[in-house]
Scaffold this motif. Structure first.
Motif, PDB file in Angstrom:
ATOM      1  N   GLU A 100       0.829  -1.201   0.000  1.00  0.00           N
ATOM      2  CA  GLU A 100       0.000   0.000   0.000  1.00  0.00           C
ATOM      3  C   GLU A 100       0.870   1.260   0.000  1.00  0.00           C
ATOM      4  O   GLU A 100       0.623   2.200  -0.760  1.00  0.00           O
ATOM      5  N   ARG A 104       0.817   4.074  -3.011  1.00  0.00           N
ATOM      6  CA  ARG A 104       0.473   5.475  -2.704  1.00  0.00           C
ATOM      7  C   ARG A 104       1.636   6.405  -3.052  1.00  0.00           C
ATOM      8  O   ARG A 104       1.441   7.457  -3.650  1.00  0.00           O
ATOM      9  N   HIS A 119      -6.971  15.720  -6.863  1.00  0.00           N
ATOM     10  CA  HIS A 119      -8.339  16.024  -6.450  1.00  0.00           C
ATOM     11  C   HIS A 119      -9.158  16.567  -7.624  1.00  0.00           C
ATOM     12  O   HIS A 119     -10.285  16.124  -7.851  1.00  0.00           O
ATOM     13  N   ARG A 122     -10.094  13.926  -9.821  1.00  0.00           N
ATOM     14  CA  ARG A 122     -10.803  12.901  -9.041  1.00  0.00           C
ATOM     15  C   ARG A 122     -10.064  11.572  -9.017  1.00  0.00           C
ATOM     16  O   ARG A 122     -10.631  10.536  -8.684  1.00  0.00           O
ATOM     17  N   LEU A 123      -8.783  11.607  -9.331  1.00  0.00           N
ATOM     18  CA  LEU A 123      -7.970  10.402  -9.206  1.00  0.00           C
ATOM     19  C   LEU A 123      -7.738  10.044  -7.741  1.00  0.00           C
ATOM     20  O   LEU A 123      -7.308   8.938  -7.425  1.00  0.00           O
ATOM     21  N   ASP A 124      -8.054  10.979  -6.851  1.00  0.00           N
ATOM     22  CA  ASP A 124      -7.910  10.707  -5.425  1.00  0.00           C
ATOM     23  C   ASP A 124      -9.029   9.801  -4.890  1.00  0.00           C
ATOM     24  O   ASP A 124      -9.010   9.412  -3.734  1.00  0.00           O
ATOM     25  N   PHE A 125      -9.981   9.443  -5.743  1.00  0.00           N
ATOM     26  CA  PHE A 125     -11.069   8.565  -5.323  1.00  0.00           C
ATOM     27  C   PHE A 125     -10.531   7.246  -4.793  1.00  0.00           C
ATOM     28  O   PHE A 125     -10.947   6.764  -3.744  1.00  0.00           O
ATOM     29  N   TYR A 126      -9.578   6.657  -5.531  1.00  0.00           N
ATOM     30  CA  TYR A 126      -8.980   5.393  -5.109  1.00  0.00           C
ATOM     31  C   TYR A 126      -7.700   5.593  -4.314  1.00  0.00           C
ATOM     32  O   TYR A 126      -7.273   4.701  -3.595  1.00  0.00           O
ATOM     33  N   LEU A 127      -7.062   6.742  -4.477  1.00  0.00           N
ATOM     34  CA  LEU A 127      -5.772   7.005  -3.842  1.00  0.00           C
ATOM     35  C   LEU A 127      -5.807   8.297  -3.040  1.00  0.00           C
ATOM     36  O   LEU A 127      -5.080   9.251  -3.355  1.00  0.00           O
TER      37      LEU A 127
END
Length: 134
Positions: A100, A104, A119, A122-127
């Motif tokens: 993990e 990350r 953000h 919206r790639l921060d949805f999974y990460l």
């Protein structure tokens, strides 16, 4: 090798993150030399060094593409380890935490290298990034 040098020259010179990729390259070269010479002791030392570099990679955000690719390779190695340990009925939580951390850190390093707003895209949805790690 020339491309690696070019990428290093383009890197931000004020970036204080440790660059472990050159250590990895040197270690793998030593392993190859040991294999060619048939020296098991030197090869084993090389593999132990590669393992130590993998452990260090978990906590260091990669600063360029070569380091990002190294982290992906480390993650692949850890997947192998998870499978092996799970198959033998051994504990895998520590390896999962390393995996993990690698993923990350790799995502953060890649986003930093290419100025991707995790953000806004919206790639921060999974990460999702912990603000204290940034």
């Amino acid at each position: 090798m020339t491309q690696i040098v070019v990428n290093k020259l383009r890197a931000n010179v004020s970036d204080l993150r440790t660059d472990i990729f050159p250590m990895f390259v040197e270690t793998v070269a030593k392993i190859d030399e040991a294999d060619a010479a048939g020296c098991e002791v030197t090869r084993d030392i090389g593999y132990a060094t590669a393992d130590a570099i993998l452990d260090a990679a978990v906590d260091i955000v990669p600063r360029d593409v070569e380091n990002v690719l190294h982290r992906i390779g480390c993650a692949h190695q850890l997947l192998d380890t998870v499978y092996d340990r799970a198959y033998r009925g051994l504990e895998i939580d520590e390896v999962i935490k390393k995996l993990e951390g690698l993923l990350r850190g790799t995502a953060k390093g890649l986003a930093d290298a290419y100025d991707v707003d995790m953000h806004a895209t919206r790639l921060d949805f999974y990460l999702p990034q912990n603000r204290q790690q940034i």
